[in-house]
Design a protein around this motif. Structure first.
Motif, PDB file in Angstrom:
ATOM      1  N   ASN A 181       0.867  -1.210  -0.050  1.00  0.00           N
ATOM      2  CA  ASN A 181       0.190  -0.077  -0.009  1.00  0.00           C
ATOM      3  C   ASN A 181       0.791   1.387  -0.206  1.00  0.00           C
ATOM      4  O   ASN A 181       0.410   2.326  -0.651  1.00  0.00           O
ATOM      5  N   TYR A 182       2.047   1.211   0.813  1.00  0.00           N
ATOM      6  CA  TYR A 182       2.853   2.543   0.970  1.00  0.00           C
ATOM      7  C   TYR A 182       4.073   2.403   0.319  1.00  0.00           C
ATOM      8  O   TYR A 182       4.925   1.627   0.732  1.00  0.00           O
ATOM      9  N   ARG A 183       4.423   3.077  -0.786  1.00  0.00           N
ATOM     10  CA  ARG A 183       5.737   3.055  -1.324  1.00  0.00           C
ATOM     11  C   ARG A 183       6.502   4.000  -0.712  1.00  0.00           C
ATOM     12  O   ARG A 183       7.818   3.922  -0.898  1.00  0.00           O
ATOM     13  N   ASP A 184       6.070   4.845   0.063  1.00  0.00           N
ATOM     14  CA  ASP A 184       7.119   5.886   0.658  1.00  0.00           C
ATOM     15  C   ASP A 184       6.212   6.200   2.018  1.00  0.00           C
ATOM     16  O   ASP A 184       5.183   5.984   2.237  1.00  0.00           O
ATOM     17  N   ALA A 185       6.852   7.119   2.723  1.00  0.00           N
ATOM     18  CA  ALA A 185       6.534   7.711   4.003  1.00  0.00           C
ATOM     19  C   ALA A 185       5.756   9.054   3.986  1.00  0.00           C
ATOM     20  O   ALA A 185       5.663   9.891   4.853  1.00  0.00           O
ATOM     21  N   ASN A 186       5.270   9.450   2.563  1.00  0.00           N
ATOM     22  CA  ASN A 186       4.856  10.969   2.545  1.00  0.00           C
ATOM     23  C   ASN A 186       3.465  10.781   1.971  1.00  0.00           C
ATOM     24  O   ASN A 186       3.013   9.740   1.451  1.00  0.00           O
ATOM     25  N   HIS A 187       2.568  12.030   2.436  1.00  0.00           N
ATOM     26  CA  HIS A 187       1.247  12.223   1.884  1.00  0.00           C
ATOM     27  C   HIS A 187       1.096  12.501   0.500  1.00  0.00           C
ATOM     28  O   HIS A 187       2.289  12.856  -0.082  1.00  0.00           O
ATOM     29  N   LYS A 188       0.235  12.324  -0.294  1.00  0.00           N
ATOM     30  CA  LYS A 188       0.075  13.041  -1.680  1.00  0.00           C
ATOM     31  C   LYS A 188      -1.346  13.755  -1.749  1.00  0.00           C
ATOM     32  O   LYS A 188      -2.127  13.551  -2.818  1.00  0.00           O
ATOM     33  N   PRO A 189      -1.094  15.005  -1.302  1.00  0.00           N
ATOM     34  CA  PRO A 189      -2.066  15.971  -1.671  1.00  0.00           C
ATOM     35  C   PRO A 189      -1.940  16.368  -3.189  1.00  0.00           C
ATOM     36  O   PRO A 189      -0.770  16.138  -3.643  1.00  0.00           O
ATOM     37  N   GLU A 190      -2.933  16.703  -3.997  1.00  0.00           N
ATOM     38  CA  GLU A 190      -2.869  17.015  -5.444  1.00  0.00           C
ATOM     39  C   GLU A 190      -3.795  17.818  -6.165  1.00  0.00           C
ATOM     40  O   GLU A 190      -4.795  18.051  -5.217  1.00  0.00           O
ATOM     41  N   LEU A 191      -3.223  18.736  -7.122  1.00  0.00           N
ATOM     42  CA  LEU A 191      -4.129  19.549  -7.715  1.00  0.00           C
ATOM     43  C   LEU A 191      -4.149  19.032  -9.158  1.00  0.00           C
ATOM     44  O   LEU A 191      -3.064  18.877  -9.971  1.00  0.00           O
ATOM     45  N   ILE A 192      -5.400  19.200  -9.920  1.00  0.00           N
ATOM     46  CA  ILE A 192      -5.469  18.813 -11.325  1.00  0.00           C
ATOM     47  C   ILE A 192      -5.947  20.164 -11.917  1.00  0.00           C
ATOM     48  O   ILE A 192      -6.828  20.695 -11.442  1.00  0.00           O
ATOM     49  N   CYS A 193      -5.342  20.547 -12.928  1.00  0.00           N
ATOM     50  CA  CYS A 193      -5.638  21.701 -13.680  1.00  0.00           C
ATOM     51  C   CYS A 193      -5.922  21.244 -15.224  1.00  0.00           C
ATOM     52  O   CYS A 193      -5.087  21.027 -16.044  1.00  0.00           O
ATOM     53  N   ALA A 194      -7.179  21.679 -15.645  1.00  0.00           N
ATOM     54  CA  ALA A 194      -7.711  21.188 -17.004  1.00  0.00           C
ATOM     55  C   ALA A 194      -6.966  21.814 -18.173  1.00  0.00           C
ATOM     56  O   ALA A 194      -6.936  22.981 -18.174  1.00  0.00           O
ATOM     57  N   LEU A 195      -6.536  21.161 -19.117  1.00  0.00           N
ATOM     58  CA  LEU A 195      -6.018  21.759 -20.405  1.00  0.00           C
ATOM     59  C   LEU A 195      -7.075  21.599 -21.458  1.00  0.00           C
ATOM     60  O   LEU A 195      -7.261  22.239 -22.408  1.00  0.00           O
ATOM     61  N   THR A 196      -7.965  20.581 -21.151  1.00  0.00           N
ATOM     62  CA  THR A 196      -9.209  20.394 -22.023  1.00  0.00           C
ATOM     63  C   THR A 196     -10.220  20.131 -21.214  1.00  0.00           C
ATOM     64  O   THR A 196     -10.171  19.859 -19.776  1.00  0.00           O
ATOM     65  N   PRO A 197     -11.667  20.046 -21.626  1.00  0.00           N
ATOM     66  CA  PRO A 197     -12.784  19.749 -20.842  1.00  0.00           C
ATOM     67  C   PRO A 197     -12.304  18.475 -20.122  1.00  0.00           C
ATOM     68  O   PRO A 197     -11.872  17.389 -20.745  1.00  0.00           O
ATOM     69  N   PHE A 198     -12.513  18.319 -18.747  1.00  0.00           N
ATOM     70  CA  PHE A 198     -11.813  17.370 -17.951  1.00  0.00           C
ATOM     71  C   PHE A 198     -13.053  16.753 -17.069  1.00  0.00           C
ATOM     72  O   PHE A 198     -13.823  17.823 -16.340  1.00  0.00           O
ATOM     73  N   THR A 199     -13.329  15.489 -16.761  1.00  0.00           N
ATOM     74  CA  THR A 199     -14.444  15.032 -15.858  1.00  0.00           C
ATOM     75  C   THR A 199     -13.908  14.040 -14.815  1.00  0.00           C
ATOM     76  O   THR A 199     -12.930  13.365 -15.273  1.00  0.00           O
ATOM     77  N   GLY A 200     -13.969  14.317 -13.556  1.00  0.00           N
ATOM     78  CA  GLY A 200     -13.945  13.432 -12.408  1.00  0.00           C
ATOM     79  C   GLY A 200     -14.983  13.193 -11.440  1.00  0.00           C
ATOM     80  O   GLY A 200     -15.859  13.830 -11.704  1.00  0.00           O
ATOM     81  N   LEU A 201     -14.584  12.478 -10.579  1.00  0.00           N
ATOM     82  CA  LEU A 201     -15.458  12.231  -9.285  1.00  0.00           C
ATOM     83  C   LEU A 201     -14.580  12.626  -8.290  1.00  0.00           C
ATOM     84  O   LEU A 201     -13.497  12.484  -8.223  1.00  0.00           O
ATOM     85  N   CYS A 202     -15.138  13.417  -7.444  1.00  0.00           N
ATOM     86  CA  CYS A 202     -14.595  13.906  -6.046  1.00  0.00           C
ATOM     87  C   CYS A 202     -15.436  14.018  -4.901  1.00  0.00           C
ATOM     88  O   CYS A 202     -16.436  14.954  -4.900  1.00  0.00           O
ATOM     89  N   GLY A 203     -15.165  13.222  -3.776  1.00  0.00           N
ATOM     90  CA  GLY A 203     -15.847  13.730  -2.665  1.00  0.00           C
ATOM     91  C   GLY A 203     -17.640  13.119  -2.476  1.00  0.00           C
ATOM     92  O   GLY A 203     -17.990  12.967  -3.506  1.00  0.00           O
ATOM     93  N   PHE A 204     -17.683  12.667  -1.433  1.00  0.00           N
ATOM     94  CA  PHE A 204     -19.193  12.050  -0.984  1.00  0.00           C
ATOM     95  C   PHE A 204     -20.339  13.475  -1.257  1.00  0.00           C
ATOM     96  O   PHE A 204     -19.932  14.306  -0.612  1.00  0.00           O
ATOM     97  N   ARG A 205     -21.288  12.848  -1.903  1.00  0.00           N
ATOM     98  CA  ARG A 205     -22.441  13.751  -1.834  1.00  0.00           C
ATOM     99  C   ARG A 205     -23.067  13.373  -0.295  1.00  0.00           C
ATOM    100  O   ARG A 205     -22.635  12.367   0.222  1.00  0.00           O
ATOM    101  N   THR A 206     -24.119  14.241   0.135  1.00  0.00           N
ATOM    102  CA  THR A 206     -24.708  14.032   1.295  1.00  0.00           C
ATOM    103  C   THR A 206     -25.439  12.634   1.188  1.00  0.00           C
ATOM    104  O   THR A 206     -25.969  12.308   0.096  1.00  0.00           O
ATOM    105  N   PRO A 207     -25.596  11.788   1.961  1.00  0.00           N
ATOM    106  CA  PRO A 207     -26.471  10.382   2.045  1.00  0.00           C
ATOM    107  C   PRO A 207     -27.562  10.971   1.521  1.00  0.00           C
ATOM    108  O   PRO A 207     -28.140   9.708   0.660  1.00  0.00           O
ATOM    109  N   GLY A 208     -28.280  11.724   1.866  1.00  0.00           N
ATOM    110  CA  GLY A 208     -29.779  11.845   1.383  1.00  0.00           C
ATOM    111  C   GLY A 208     -30.063  12.061  -0.062  1.00  0.00           C
ATOM    112  O   GLY A 208     -30.646  11.617  -0.659  1.00  0.00           O
ATOM    113  N   ALA A 209     -28.895  12.996  -0.670  1.00  0.00           N
ATOM    114  CA  ALA A 209     -28.838  13.107  -1.879  1.00  0.00           C
ATOM    115  C   ALA A 209     -28.646  11.917  -2.705  1.00  0.00           C
ATOM    116  O   ALA A 209     -29.083  11.839  -3.842  1.00  0.00           O
TER     117      ALA A 209
END
Length: 406
Positions: free
Chosen positions: A124-152
């Motif tokens: 699972n762990y290749r190193d001892a560091n965390h991996k926060p990241e930023l993605i900046c679109a060069l073209t239209p870009f689609t992703g999934l990110c974060g939980f919706r509220t359970p009710g939604a």
């Protein structure tokens, strides 16, 4: 200034054409997923200072303070603390989360003490560091990110009208938010794969029907249906339905912190992250999924993804603000007749041209360019600039600047 020779990673989800088009090269017919720029040991960039190609990691290790500056070494140790990539997704990446710094150190130490080889498929762990990241679109870009509220999400599952989803909808409505999200994700990931495949197939079919309509779920269901097309029967399709679908236009960005489940679905973007390769997968992959460790790392809380747009400084630099110190991403959109822009030289930098032509010139003094050497970058080409090296940029193109936020 050092022109970088960079490695392209041929992951199966990569586009066969996007990175070659950026670089102006002929496609090979094979997927080209990520172009790595930096000093990560997995695929360090290479520089030539007169003695032939040398990994940037070795150059930095030979003189950390000279290459990175004393402040960067004091804050992060004798290594480049960030990794820059061009990411080209033609199909969905694995659904995944990244650990925070404490979790990464604990997990790495545990696997080291148990003698798990660092290149083992179940590591699972290749190193001892965390991996926060930023993605900046060069073209239209689609992703999934974060939980919706359970009710939604329960309302979405109701709209799909699949009997096998009803127990999940009931849990999402009956439990406190964190418990509901944890219980449903656990149930999805620990279910018998063959048994849950029928529900996944029915949910995918229902998503396609909603995607063909004009109702409120058409857009998100189109994304979920596309995921199911690539991963038929995968429980990760149901896990994906717990998450927001995010669409970025060129120039927009998304920051991903520790414990936030996410996946990139399609598009070309510039990605900047802490110098780590720690990934815990939730699904949509043939690779190892460690469910207990995953559940320890995931933050079971609804989040609303924030689309980032750059803040322009008086000098014309467009900065993408993030809450981490290991990296800072900015952009310069240069016009042919514009004045050269002098870059801050206190920290190490990687400069990446994503279009047009950009001229890097060694600056002779504090007030502007002098008669130093030049380096010309075109699409997909990049350079490493040592801390303390004054560089002015000009030309007619777009330049992304990755550095340290000190």
């Amino acid at each position: 200034m050092d022109l970088l020779a960079n490695t392209v990673r041929p992951y199966a989800w990569g586009s066969t054409t996007a990175i070659p088009e950026l670089l102006g090269t002929e496609p090979t017919g094979e997927p080209q997923a990520e172009l790595w720029m930096g000093a990560h040991p997995g695929a360090p960039s290479r520089v030539d200072r007169g003695g032939g190609d040398t990994p940037l990691s070795e150059v930095i290790a030979a003189d950390p303070e000279g290459e990175l500056g004393a402040a960067t070494v004091e804050a992060f140790g004798p290594r480049l603390p960030f990794l820059l990539k061009v990411l080209a997704a033609a199909s969905p990446l694995s659904l995944q989360v990244h650990p925070d710094l404490v979790q990464a150190k604990e997990g790495f130490t545990d696997e080291e003490e148990r003698g798990v080889p660092v290149d083992a498929p179940h590591r699972n762990y290749r190193d001892a560091n965390h991996k926060p990241e930023l993605i900046c679109a060069l073209t239209p870009f689609t992703g999934l990110c974060g939980f919706r509220t359970p009710g939604a999400t329960a309302a979405l599952l109701d709209a799909l009208g699949v009997d096998g989803l009803k127990p999940y909808a009931d849990i999402l409505r009956a439990r406190p938010e964190d418990e509901a999200l944890s219980e449903v994700l656990t149930a999805v990931l620990t279910a018998d794969r063959d048994a849950v495949a029928e529900t996944v197939g029915a949910a995918a079919g229902a998503a396609r029907r909603l995607a063909d309509g004009d109702g409120p779920y058409a857009g998100v269901c189109a994304a979920y249906a596309g995921i199911a097309d690539h991963y038929p029967g995968d429980p990760g399709v149901l896990a994906a339905m717990l998450l927001h679908v995010v669409r970025l236009e060129p120039g927009e960005a998304l920051y991903l912190g520790a414990g936030v489940p996410h996946a990139y679905l399609d598009g070309l973007g510039v990605e900047l992250m802490a110098n780590s390769d720690n990934v815990l997968r939730c699904g949509l992959t043939p690779k190892h999924v460690d469910v207990p460790e995953l559940l320890r790392v995931v933050r079971f809380e609804p989040t609303e993804p924030e689309v980032l747009r750059p803040r322009t400084t008086p000098g014309g630099e467009e900065v993408y603000a993030t809450p981490v110190d290991e990296f800072r991403l900015s952009r310069h959109v240069l016009v042919p007749e514009g004045e050269p822009r002098l870059l801050d030289d206190r920290t190490p930098q990687i400069l990446l041209c994503t279009g047009g032509e950009v001229v890097l010139r060694e600056a002779g003094g504090p007030d502007g360019p002098g008669g130093g050497s030049e380096l010309v970058l075109t699409g997909g080409r990049s350079a490493f600039v040592r801390a303390g090296e004054r560089v002015a940029v000009s030309g007619g193109g777009t330049l992304f600047r990755a550095t340290v936020a000190l």
